[in-house]
Design an enzyme around this catalytic site. Structure first.
Site, short mmCIF file in Angstrom:
data_model
loop_
_atom_site.label_atom_id
_atom_site.label_comp_id
_atom_site.label_asym_id
_atom_site.label_seq_id
_atom_site.Cartn_x
_atom_site.Cartn_y
_atom_site.Cartn_z
N HIS A 57 0.93 -1.25 0.00
CA HIS A 57 -0.06 0.21 0.00
C HIS A 57 0.97 1.32 0.07
O HIS A 57 0.68 2.09 -0.99
CB HIS A 57 -0.73 0.04 1.31
CG HIS A 57 -1.92 1.25 1.32
ND1 HIS A 57 -3.35 1.24 1.12
CD2 HIS A 57 -1.38 2.57 1.86
CE1 HIS A 57 -3.65 2.41 1.41
NE2 HIS A 57 -2.73 3.13 1.52
N GLU A 58 1.92 1.21 1.01
CA GLU A 58 2.62 2.25 0.97
C GLU A 58 3.60 2.74 -0.11
O GLU A 58 3.76 3.68 -0.75
CB GLU A 58 3.55 2.55 2.55
CG GLU A 58 2.63 2.50 3.65
CD GLU A 58 1.52 3.52 3.57
OE1 GLU A 58 1.72 4.49 3.08
OE2 GLU A 58 0.61 3.32 4.23
N HIS A 83 1.72 4.50 -2.95
CA HIS A 83 1.95 5.83 -2.71
C HIS A 83 3.28 6.41 -3.05
O HIS A 83 3.43 7.32 -3.56
CB HIS A 83 1.46 6.24 -1.28
CG HIS A 83 0.17 6.18 -0.74
ND1 HIS A 83 -0.75 6.95 -1.27
CD2 HIS A 83 -0.07 5.61 0.47
CE1 HIS A 83 -1.91 6.66 -0.49
NE2 HIS A 83 -1.56 5.96 0.42
N HIS A 140 3.39 6.61 -6.71
CA HIS A 140 2.91 7.72 -7.33
C HIS A 140 3.57 9.14 -7.19
O HIS A 140 3.75 9.98 -8.08
CB HIS A 140 1.46 7.93 -6.60
CG HIS A 140 0.42 8.75 -7.14
ND1 HIS A 140 -0.90 9.32 -6.31
CD2 HIS A 140 0.15 9.36 -8.29
CE1 HIS A 140 -1.51 9.84 -7.27
NE2 HIS A 140 -0.72 9.86 -8.27
#
Ligand SMILES: [Zn+2]
Length: 683
Positions: free
Chosen positions: A471-472, A475, A478
């Site tokens: 998940h991290e 980010h 991105h």
């Protein structure tokens, strides 16, 4: 004492080992002062304003300040100390003052407007136009149109909020560290897996104690709640954890956030009204993808209605199981995870513990890099000799298939003292093109609180921890893979908050795919991949209690949104926060916690973080991420064409366009909720 201040002289990566608390205030003051002078000069020297003579230099000034502050704020979160905390807190009013002053500078506002109205505007690229439009919007949201008195009040409110939110966060950290459970009687530890015992033993040794030490750091707390047979021990840990930073529990009143929460709410409400909004929920939506509070509430209520029957059924199953198999007829909050784990084992013959040996850090990290190599053609390698804030931190660089350096990141994996709980990605340096033509490479911090290594073995993660890491990392990609060259909308900058969880939740999907697990999982001793039988069990258990998890997330989202949306100043201090939470629970929750539970006192996302009246973003973006992933399900999870399309239409675009536009460019249509429901087993 040396006169060199590393926060002012640094050019590339922050010199973490040289940054001392005494450097912080002088550096910030000096930069703010020089920014003020430079801005005054820019406004005075130019008759006609343009991108090059005004906005570009302003972006550079902002960037310099951001790059100086980023390591300070990061260290305050991950290697907290009294001295750093004081320095950090002394800076908050200065930063708040500076930011409001910029946002309320009428001359600057007029200059932006003149560029927007000039013929030059049409010649600017998409990113530049978006930056100017965002700036004009943000001037309004900073009170540019207000009369002097109200401007002053706006400024005061911002000042107070920055202090209160910092204090709220400190109370949680202090409350988490202030309590621990020291055990010397081995009988009390029955049921706990070896990994949890070893972790507790290591924690005790670190404090020069015999026996075992359990703490409120999540891996320790969670192990006890899931596995300890001793009900009283689970209850004691649950009570300490769920009452942190409140007027309840073992440290009642010592780190109490009650009043702070009341003040934060009332100040945010006042701020929203100053700006002409009915409440803070409306203010929050002014920069988000969702248009109206009704739209958000309808979305959440609808999702609750679809999920609650399943959640109820799951709870009934759990209750029946505990009664029949374990003769327990009154399931309490501290029993849910424990019997849940037992039921999982009973139904699927599978425990989260079974997987841990297959997820050693030494396989997971390179495996995760392998996954994104196949998806996006990027290569990731560790770089040595970089200054870090802690020995456990690693540093990596990302290169694309043309060997171009795209980004760099720090990875700080384990839970430890003086480190804020949870997992997050933060921006260290953003991507931009400098005036001299050189490119500033983006740098990210990826921070988790995963289980640390025990003895000489590599750290062994739960599947859930691996998912958090992915998940991290999503980010991070991105932030780092952006192609945008203007910092205001590069990476995650300028991305609507309810769309920002798209790339992160999207990455989680690969943790459930057999083909991807071949890369990220292998037994830490034998090197074998997850046996088919175990994988099948794990997959069968994927949606175990998915309905209960769904309604829990909806409970948090509705509580957050309604609390801001329905706020009434005259009810301040009358228990209205608890009342809304109770109402929401009676509508959507299936598990009602004991009266002393003060979950909300540790809910820093919505009180201290950026998710105020915005926690719904997780579910909102999950519709997008599940639907985006469904295209990979159609085309193949490593289909490079689909991977490139996602990279180019979403990850590289940053905040240059509205999220709906980016999503449609990738998916070819508007988002649909079906994939989310299907993935959760609710459809
Ligand atoms: Zn996230």
């Amino acid at each position: 004492m040396s006169t060199e201040n590393p926060l002012l002289t640094m050019t590339g990566l922050p010199p973490f080992q040289h940054i001392k608390p005494e450097h912080v205030e002088p550096a910030l003051k000096s930069l703010i002062q020089s920014n003020r002078e430079q801005l005054e000069k820019l406004l005075k020297d130019n008759e006609h304003y343009s991108w090059d003579n005004l906005i570009q230099p302003l972006e550079d000034m902002d960037d310099r300040l951001g790059r100086m502050w980023s390591p300070v704020s990061h260290m305050n979160s991950v290697v907290n100390s009294d001295e750093l905390r004081d320095a950090y807190n002394n800076c908050l009013p200065l930063l708040s003052e500076y930011s409001t002053e910029m946002g309320q500078n009428v001359e600057l506002y007029e200059a932006y407007k003149s560029i927007k109205d000039s013929p030059e505007f049409d010649t600017l690229d998409t990113a530049q136009k978006k930056i100017i439009d965002n700036a004009l919007r943000d001037f309004h949201l900073s009170g540019i149109d207000l009369p002097v008195e109200k401007k002053k009040r706006y400024r005061e409110i911002k000042q107070q909020l920055s202090k209160l939110t910092s204090k709220y966060e400190e109370n949680i950290l202090d409350a988490t560290q202030a309590w621990s459970k020291h055990i010397t009687d081995e009988k009390l530890l029955s049921g706990l897996p070896d990994s949890a015992l070893a972790m507790a033993k290591q924690a005790a040794e670190a404090k020069e104690l015999n026996g075992w030490l359990f703490t409120l750091n999540f891996p320790s707390y969670y192990a006890v709640l899931s596995y300890a047979d001793d009900r009283a021990l689970r209850e004691e840990m649950y009570q300490a954890y769920s009452s942190r930073a409140s007027e309840q529990g073992p440290n009642a009143g010592e780190f109490d956030n009650s009043e702070i929460m009341e003040d934060i709410l009332s100040l945010r409400h006042e701020l929203a009204q100053l700006l002409g909004f009915k409440n803070y929920a409306e203010r929050s939506l002014a920069t988000k993808m969702a248009d109206t509070p009704e739209q958000v509430l309808t979305f959440l209520h609808d999702l609750a209605k679809r999920s609650k029957p399943m959640a109820k059924q799951e709870l009934a199953e759990l209750t029946g199981f505990a009664r029949q198999e374990h003769d327990v007829s009154d399931l309490s909050a501290w029993d849910i995870a424990y019997y849940g784990e037992k039921l999982r084992q009973h139904t699927f013959d599978f425990s989260e513990e079974d997987l841990k040996p297959y997820f050693p850090e030494t396989k997971v990290i390179p495996g995760m890099f392998e996954v994104v190599k196949r998806l996006y053609g990027i290569s990731i390698n560790e770089v040595d000799g970089i200054e870090k804030w802690h020995d456990d931190v690693h540093f990596y660089e990302i290169r694309d298939d043309k060997n171009e350096l795209r980004g760099q990141f720090y990875l700080d994996l384990y839970a430890r003292d003086k480190k804020r709980g949870g997992a997050w990605m933060d921006d260290c340096i953003g991507r931009k093109r400098n005036v001299d033509g050189s490119l500033q490479i983006p740098v990210a911090y990826l921070t988790c609180n995963l289980t640390q290594p025990i003895g000489d073995d590599p750290a062994l993660f739960t599947h859930n921890e691996v998912t958090t890491l992915f998940h991290e990392f999503g980010h991070g990609l991105h932030h780092m893979l952006t192609r945008v060259e203007h910092i205001g909308v590069s990476g995650i900058n300028g991305v609507a908050w309810d769309a920002v969880e798209l790339p992160s939740q999207f990455m989680e999907n690969w943790c459930w795919e057999r083909e991807a697990l071949e890369s990220i999982a292998a037994h830490y001793q034998s090197g074998e991949s997850i046996p088919d039988e175990l994988f099948n069990k794990m997959y069968a258990a994927k949606n175990f209690q998915a309905g209960m998890q769904m309604v829990r997330q909806i409970e948090f989202s509705l509580f957050d949104f309604r609390m801001y949306h329905e706020y009434q100043p005259e009810l301040k201090g009358t228990g209205s926060i608890q009342k809304i939470l109770d109402e929401v629970r009676s509508e959507v929750a299936v598990v009602i916690p004991p009266p002393y539970n003060r979950f909300q006192h540790g809910f820093s996302h919505i009180f201290a973080g950026g998710y105020a009246a915005g926690y719904y973003s997780y579910k909102w973006a999950e519709v997008l991420s599940a639907d985006a992933f469904s295209l990979f399900e159609e085309k193949g999870i490593f289909d490079s064409e689909t991977g490139s399309a996602f990279l180019e239409s979403v990850l590289e675009q940053g905040g240059t366009k509205e999220p709906m536009e980016l999503f449609k460019a990738f998916r070819g249509r508007e988002p649909q909720i079906d994939a989310l429901l299907r993935h959760s087993g609710i459809a």
